[in-house]
Design an enzyme around this catalytic site. Structure first.
Site, PDB file in Angstrom:
ATOM      1  N   ARG A 231       0.860  -1.182   0.000  1.00 51.65           N
ATOM      2  CA  ARG A 231       0.000   0.000   0.000  1.00 51.65           C
ATOM      3  C   ARG A 231       0.897   1.232   0.000  1.00 51.65           C
ATOM      4  NH1 ARG A 231      -3.245  -2.858  -1.629  1.00 51.65           N
ATOM      5  NH2 ARG A 231      -5.341  -3.318  -0.884  1.00 51.65           N
ATOM      6  N   GLU A 260      -2.646   7.510  -4.971  1.00 49.08           N
ATOM      7  CA  GLU A 260      -2.972   6.882  -6.267  1.00 49.08           C
ATOM      8  C   GLU A 260      -4.449   7.005  -6.645  1.00 49.08           C
ATOM      9  OE1 GLU A 260      -1.765   2.794  -5.260  1.00 49.08           O
ATOM     10  OE2 GLU A 260      -3.856   2.177  -5.495  1.00 49.08           O
ATOM     11  N   HIS A 292      -0.734  -0.184  -9.729  1.00 49.12           N
ATOM     12  CA  HIS A 292      -1.423  -1.138  -8.838  1.00 49.12           C
ATOM     13  C   HIS A 292      -1.922  -2.361  -9.616  1.00 49.12           C
ATOM     14  CE1 HIS A 292      -3.492  -1.237  -4.663  1.00 49.12           C
ATOM     15  NE2 HIS A 292      -3.302  -2.474  -5.101  1.00 49.12           N
TER      16      HIS A 292
HETATM   17  P1  NAI Z   1      -1.340 -11.459   4.947  1.00 48.43           P
HETATM   18  O1  NAI Z   1      -2.394 -11.004   5.905  1.00 48.43           O
HETATM   19  O2  NAI Z   1      -1.295 -12.898   4.548  1.00 48.43           O
HETATM   20  O3  NAI Z   1       0.111 -11.097   5.539  1.00 48.43           O
HETATM   21  C1  NAI Z   1       0.429  -9.844   6.055  1.00 48.43           C
HETATM   22  C2  NAI Z   1       1.597 -10.018   7.020  1.00 48.43           C
HETATM   23  O4  NAI Z   1       2.068  -8.722   7.385  1.00 48.43           O
HETATM   24  C3  NAI Z   1       1.223 -10.757   8.306  1.00 48.43           C
HETATM   25  O5  NAI Z   1       2.153 -11.790   8.558  1.00 48.43           O
HETATM   26  C4  NAI Z   1       1.282  -9.666   9.374  1.00 48.43           C
HETATM   27  O6  NAI Z   1       1.679 -10.165  10.648  1.00 48.43           O
HETATM   28  C5  NAI Z   1       2.353  -8.769   8.779  1.00 48.43           C
HETATM   29  N1  NAI Z   1       2.356  -7.409   9.314  1.00 48.43           N
HETATM   30  C6  NAI Z   1       1.326  -6.691   9.824  1.00 48.43           C
HETATM   31  N2  NAI Z   1       1.764  -5.471  10.203  1.00 48.43           N
HETATM   32  C7  NAI Z   1       3.088  -5.434   9.911  1.00 48.43           C
HETATM   33  C8  NAI Z   1       4.101  -4.453  10.082  1.00 48.43           C
HETATM   34  N3  NAI Z   1       3.840  -3.258  10.614  1.00 48.43           N
HETATM   35  N4  NAI Z   1       5.357  -4.759   9.677  1.00 48.43           N
HETATM   36  C9  NAI Z   1       5.645  -5.960   9.133  1.00 48.43           C
HETATM   37  N5  NAI Z   1       4.727  -6.927   8.963  1.00 48.43           N
HETATM   38  C10 NAI Z   1       3.463  -6.661   9.350  1.00 48.43           C
HETATM   39  O7  NAI Z   1      -1.475 -10.509   3.689  1.00 48.43           O
HETATM   40  P2  NAI Z   1      -0.984 -10.780   2.195  1.00 48.43           P
HETATM   41  O8  NAI Z   1      -2.019 -11.522   1.452  1.00 48.43           O
HETATM   42  O9  NAI Z   1       0.401 -11.316   2.233  1.00 48.43           O
HETATM   43  O10 NAI Z   1      -1.005  -9.290   1.601  1.00 48.43           O
HETATM   44  C11 NAI Z   1      -0.148  -8.289   2.097  1.00 48.43           C
HETATM   45  C12 NAI Z   1      -0.581  -6.939   1.547  1.00 48.43           C
HETATM   46  O11 NAI Z   1      -0.353  -6.887   0.147  1.00 48.43           O
HETATM   47  C13 NAI Z   1      -2.096  -6.627   1.670  1.00 48.43           C
HETATM   48  O12 NAI Z   1      -2.422  -6.143   2.951  1.00 48.43           O
HETATM   49  C14 NAI Z   1      -2.290  -5.578   0.613  1.00 48.43           C
HETATM   50  O13 NAI Z   1      -2.062  -4.296   1.176  1.00 48.43           O
HETATM   51  C15 NAI Z   1      -1.189  -5.885  -0.397  1.00 48.43           C
HETATM   52  N6  NAI Z   1      -1.725  -6.355  -1.678  1.00 48.43           N
HETATM   53  C16 NAI Z   1      -1.376  -5.694  -2.826  1.00 48.43           C
HETATM   54  C17 NAI Z   1      -1.861  -6.102  -4.040  1.00 48.43           C
HETATM   55  C18 NAI Z   1      -1.468  -5.440  -5.338  1.00 48.43           C
HETATM   56  O14 NAI Z   1      -2.146  -5.613  -6.354  1.00 48.43           O
HETATM   57  N7  NAI Z   1      -0.390  -4.687  -5.374  1.00 48.43           N
HETATM   58  C19 NAI Z   1      -2.812  -7.217  -4.134  1.00 48.43           C
HETATM   59  C20 NAI Z   1      -3.050  -7.894  -2.899  1.00 48.43           C
HETATM   60  C21 NAI Z   1      -2.537  -7.458  -1.705  1.00 48.43           C
END
Ligand code: NAI
Length: 326
Positions: A231, A260, A292
């Site tokens: 993000r 964005e 994105h």
């Molecule tokens: P997930 O929920 O499986 O993993 C997120 C991880 O980040 C968790 O292990 C959590 O403990 C950790 N976390 C939380 N706060 C943190 C911090 N301050 N510092 C370090 N780690 C922290 O989520 P997933 O599926 O891996 O997605 C991650 C992010 O990717 C989503 O939240 C979304 O913002 C982004 N995303 C971007 C997309 C794109 O098209 N560019 C598409 C899908 C997701």
């Protein structure tokens, strides 16, 4: 159930039409994003499906409630743009698609990294003009370099496997460290200080807004490559631009940008853009920006449409909402 999708592109419609063969819902597709100006378009619908650059704040939720909306079904994993507590207080649960293809996003982050490290955008433009000179195209091996993975959830773990394939040393930071073979968990400061590549895979929360800022950029190696497919607001863009101008970091590749909304997913080629920071970032030779599109694969779009409609069906049937945002 009457469903209305906001911020729809042709590829979204194609996949929702295919998935809806199983459900038979009445779906309306709107191109504009959901916000305070467009929320009224939901009148008469049971469910709204917003996307990442829609604004679903208190004001919008009040309008949606008046329009008779009973469920907000996000077509994304991230939900930082939704006031889900306020929605629930008003009797409108919020569901999302927690996982569709972690491979899509992780692979895109490495596409960005490889393009940056091997200067592919410059090479591409040159050879199209029959300029086969190699000056200025010297890259860097990823092999044996240290990659810092911030967030080791679904996407972060796929990225870890890809990084291992390149023979990189993997450092990781996550508030909930896991036991992952070949990965050294550390604190964020150490990760930022020691990594040759830093790549973000964590959600945006109120605690990590601008986690990459002027201070943290100062501590990073002056050759570090910063990748963000999570993000935009995880990075202070103005501080990033300053660091790039002062050559305090080696380069950046961003699939997301904090301002964005209203720019990404639209064609601004006729008008140019009003956002000076974004325009300046795009002008830097060591910056790559994509709009994105990390999630944008056939596999992910199929999974998004299927899970969204399944979330709606569970709601209709009064079943437990397994993908509810709480
Ligand atoms: P997930 O929920 O499986 O993993 C997120 C991880 O980040 C968790 O292990 C959590 O403990 C950790 N976390 C939380 N706060 C943190 C911090 N301050 N510092 C370090 N780690 C922290 O989520 P997933 O599926 O891996 O997605 C991650 C992010 O990717 C989503 O939240 C979304 O913002 C982004 N995303 C971007 C997309 C794109 O098209 N560019 C598409 C899908 C997701």
């Amino acid at each position: 159930m009457k469903i209305v999708l906001f911020d729809v592109k042709s590829y979204d419609k194609k996949h929702f039409e295919a998935a809806n063969k199983e459900f038979g819902y009445e779906i309306t597709y709107y191109e504009p994003a959901l916000n305070v100006h467009t929320a009224v378009m939901a009148k008469g619908s049971d469910v709204v499906c917003p996307f990442v650059n829609c604004t679903v704040d208190k004001e919008v939720i009040d309008i949606l409630k008046e329009c008779g909306v009973k469920l907000i079904a996000m077509r994304s994993a991230g939900f930082n743009n939704v006031d889900y507590n306020y929605a629930l207080k008003n009797g409108i649960p919020v569901v999302r698609v927690p996982a569709y293809s972690p491979y899509a996003v992780a692979e895109h982050s490495f596409a960005l990294l490889l393009a940056l490290v091997r200067k592919l955008t410059h090479a591409y433009v040159r050879t199209r003009e029959f300029n086969f000179s190699l000056s200025g195209l010297v890259g860097m091996d990823l092999h044996e370099k240290t990659i810092g993975i911030v967030g080791t959830g679904k996407i972060g773990r796929v990225a870890i496997n890809i990084a291992k394939g390149f023979g990189m040393k993997v450092l990781a930071y996550d508030p909930y460290p896991a036991d992952i073979a070949g990965v050294e968990f550390t604190d964020l400061d150490t990760l930022l200080r020691e990594s040759d590549v830093v790549t973000l895979y964590c959600p945006l929360t109120k605690d990590n807004y601008h986690m990459i800022n002027a201070n943290t950029l100062e501590d990073m190696k002056n050759t570090v490559l910063l990748i963000n497919t999570s993000r935009g607001a995880l990075i202070d863009s103005e501080a990033l631009l300053e660091a790039l101008k002062e050559k305090k970091i080696g380069g950046a590749a961003l699939d997301v940008y904090e301002e964005e909304a209203g720019i990404f997913y639209t064609d601004q080629s006729d008008e140019g853009i009003k956002d000076d920071v974004l325009a300046r970032l795009i002008s830097m030779p060591n910056v790559i920006i994509t709009s994105h599109q990390g999630y944008l694969t056939e596999e992910a779009l199929r999974a998004i449409s299927q899970t969204t409609l399944k979330n709606i069906k569970d709601f209709e049937d009064g079943k437990e909402l397994v993908n509810q945002v709480k």
